[in-house]
Design a protein around this motif. Structure first.
Motif, short mmCIF file in Angstrom:
data_model
loop_
_atom_site.label_atom_id
_atom_site.label_comp_id
_atom_site.label_asym_id
_atom_site.label_seq_id
_atom_site.Cartn_x
_atom_site.Cartn_y
_atom_site.Cartn_z
N TYR A 28 0.68 -1.15 0.20
CA TYR A 28 -0.09 0.09 0.10
C TYR A 28 0.94 1.28 0.02
CZ TYR A 28 -4.20 -2.82 0.43
OH TYR A 28 -5.35 -3.49 0.10
N SER A 43 1.78 1.57 -3.53
CA SER A 43 0.46 2.30 -3.90
C SER A 43 0.54 3.99 -3.84
CB SER A 43 -0.86 1.70 -3.72
OG SER A 43 -1.92 1.73 -4.63
N ALA A 60 -5.71 0.97 -3.64
CA ALA A 60 -4.98 0.02 -3.88
C ALA A 60 -4.55 -0.18 -5.80
CB ALA A 60 -5.28 -1.42 -3.69
N ALA A 98 -0.87 0.11 -7.37
CA ALA A 98 -0.05 -0.97 -6.95
C ALA A 98 -0.69 -2.43 -7.66
CB ALA A 98 0.22 -0.93 -5.70
#
Lengths: 421, 94
Positions: A93, A96, A373, A376
């Motif tokens: 994360y 991301s 998300a 990523a």
């Protein structure tokens, strides 16, 4: 495709906006592709983009049964954060969030990413300890995290209800780099950038069946004809189980639940941050859009459902939470509310993994957290499809983790999908 | 609002109930393999359409029920007590 830059804006301003070309093509399906991604949401589009950009695989199709941006991409509260603590999750994360920070430049499309701070209120000493632990783990891994005491919080957000006697506000855990973005722009931006690199985006193209050969999926039957794919990726969120069974793969550790979101009429600037009333309180999150609408949401509807429409008890529940924390919203009128179908998993974490079929790859199980998300998710799903092996960050985000006993359960809520909110 | 016809209390709003989950899971014997237990605990059919599911009348009689409901339209076809013996009692008292 015309690039967005100052020169083109001025040129078109002087020419009655007549030189802009369409944002992405509307191609006829080819008979075969190197990679076919099923699902034209944010994850599918991002995957196609990174396949072309990072791995030079450009003979790619994205199949979307409706129109892009019409599923969960348009049914979320647009919050972007990286406050996770489990190994694998926090690196994923955080990456991301870093992709978000440069996304508008990367895509040449303004996704209106606004790092306005994500403020999680806490309401008891126990909740403070618990959230401090998570935010300390984040700091140890280089993610920004801080605690605001009551004095700071009152200065930053003076109009919260500081007299709530049931859930008194004691302070907040804050991630300043977090915030939100314009959801449609993310879908359009990825679609436009992927299309420019040669990806075919096929809308109104519903998958109706698979043809198997030697254990692999040889071709896909769709509403726009038969399409062959050397490799196939699923990125269909709430409908994953449906496709999984269409491919005769049996059961998944996923249940589909619906989550509602709400938008109010536009008001003058009222709230500068994303505020979450969630640590030891109710479950409620709110921010203000650039148009001025208050955008907010709460819990799931608490029963399994594939219906993209919400039920009234949760409307009442969310309204009560709003009044408990933001009494000044009492006279505001709701414009719209809607529901999206979440693929809730047995431990609250996602899947980016191989499947029992060797040319099929799975991207699913995003629970509440699919929007933030998406960059990523596309990045590591493309990496898996191109390199045939998962990156370190997602090496345990597979279907075997349950049998191995290495569940990635951020909340510690156990194997009940609806509890992983 | 979904209306659930509780066999003990009559028809009530679903907000009186708590959703349980899939009512068709067959738990294996204690000495079954890890694979069988993993399948029973973690893996679901996740049916799109009519399914049998458990609900708890948590703000009512606190009995567990098996409900046959569509996960697309939310239409309910049948509601029965979870326990087969109680099902018999309810049937006999009709």
């Amino acid at each position: 495709m015309t690039k967005f830059n100052a020169w083109n804006v001025i040129k078109n301003g002087l020419n009655g906006q007549s030189y802009w070309t369409r944002q992405w093509r509307d191609p006829e399906p080819k008979s075969s592709y190197d990679v076919v991604i099923i699902g034209g949401g944010l994850h599918g589009l991002a995957t196609a983009y990174y396949l072309a950009k990072n791995h030079n695989i450009k003979n790619v199709a994205v199949l979307e049964k409706g129109w892009i941006g019409g599923g969960n991409a348009g049914r979320n509260t647009t919050i972007v954060r990286s406050n996770y603590m489990m190994p694998g999750n926090h690196e994923f994360y955080e990456h991301s969030l870093k992709l978000w920070e440069n996304l508008s430049h990367e895509l040449n499309y303004n996704v209106m990413f606004s790092q306005r701070a994500h403020v999680s209120l806490f309401h008891s000493p126990g909740a403070k300890d618990s959230v401090s632990r998570i935010y300390n783990i984040m700091r140890l891994h280089g993610t920004d995290a801080e605690l605001w005491d009551l004095k700071t919080l009152k200065k930053k957000i003076p109009h919260l209800n500081y007299h709530n006697s049931r859930f008194p506000i004691l302070g907040a855990a804050v991630q300043k780099r977090a915030g939100n973005a314009r959801h449609d722009a993310v879908a359009w931006g990825y679609a436009r950038a992927a299309d420019t690199l040669g990806v075919d985006i096929l809308q109104n193209c519903e998958v109706t069946g698979f043809t198997r050969k030697n254990g692999n999926i040889e071709s896909i039957q769709t509403s726009r004809g038969i399409i062959k794919g050397k490799k196939i990726g699923f990125a269909v969120a709430g409908n994953t189980s449906v496709l999984w069974q269409m491919a005769e793969l049996g059961n998944l550790p996923i249940e589909s639940h619906k989550l509602q979101a709400f938008v109010s009429e536009a008001v003058k600037p009222l709230l500068d941050q994303v505020v979450v009333y969630g640590v030891g309180g109710a479950h409620f999150y709110i921010s203000q859009s650039d148009k001025g609408s208050m955008v907010f949401g709460g819990d799931l509807d608490w029963y399994k459902s594939y219906a993209q429409r919400g039920n009234l008890p949760m409307v009442q529940d969310v309204a009560e939470a709003a009044m408990a924390i933001f009494p000044s919203l009492g006279r505001i009128r709701l414009l719209r509310h809607w529901a999206g179908v979440m693929d809730m998993t047995m431990d609250g974490s996602f899947f980016i993994c191989k499947t029992p079929i060797s040319n099929l790859y799975l991207n699913a199980g995003w629970n509440y957290g699919g929007f933030k998300a998406s960059p990523a998710s596309g990045w590591y799903f493309a990496d898996l499809i191109a390199n045939e092996s998962p990156h370190n960050y997602v090496q345990n985000h597979n279907l075997e983790r349950f049998e191995k006993g290495i569940n990635i359960d951020e909340r510690g809520a156990g194997p009940d999908p609806k509890l992983h909110g | 609002m979904i209306r659930i016809n509780c066999p003990y209390c009559g028809e009530r709003d679903h907000s009186e109930f708590s959703y349980g989950g899939d009512a068709t899971i067959n738990y294996p014997s204690l000495d079954a393999s890890e694979k069988e237990w993993t399948e029973a605990i973690f893996f679901r059919k996740n049916i799109k359409g009519f399914q049998f599911e458990t609900w708890h009348h948590s703000n009512g009689c606190r009995m567990w029920l098996v409900v046959e409901r569509s996960t697309v339209t939310h239409e309910i076809k049948s509601v029965k007590p979870c326990h087969p013996d109680l099902q018999r009692v309810v049937e006999n008292n009709k």
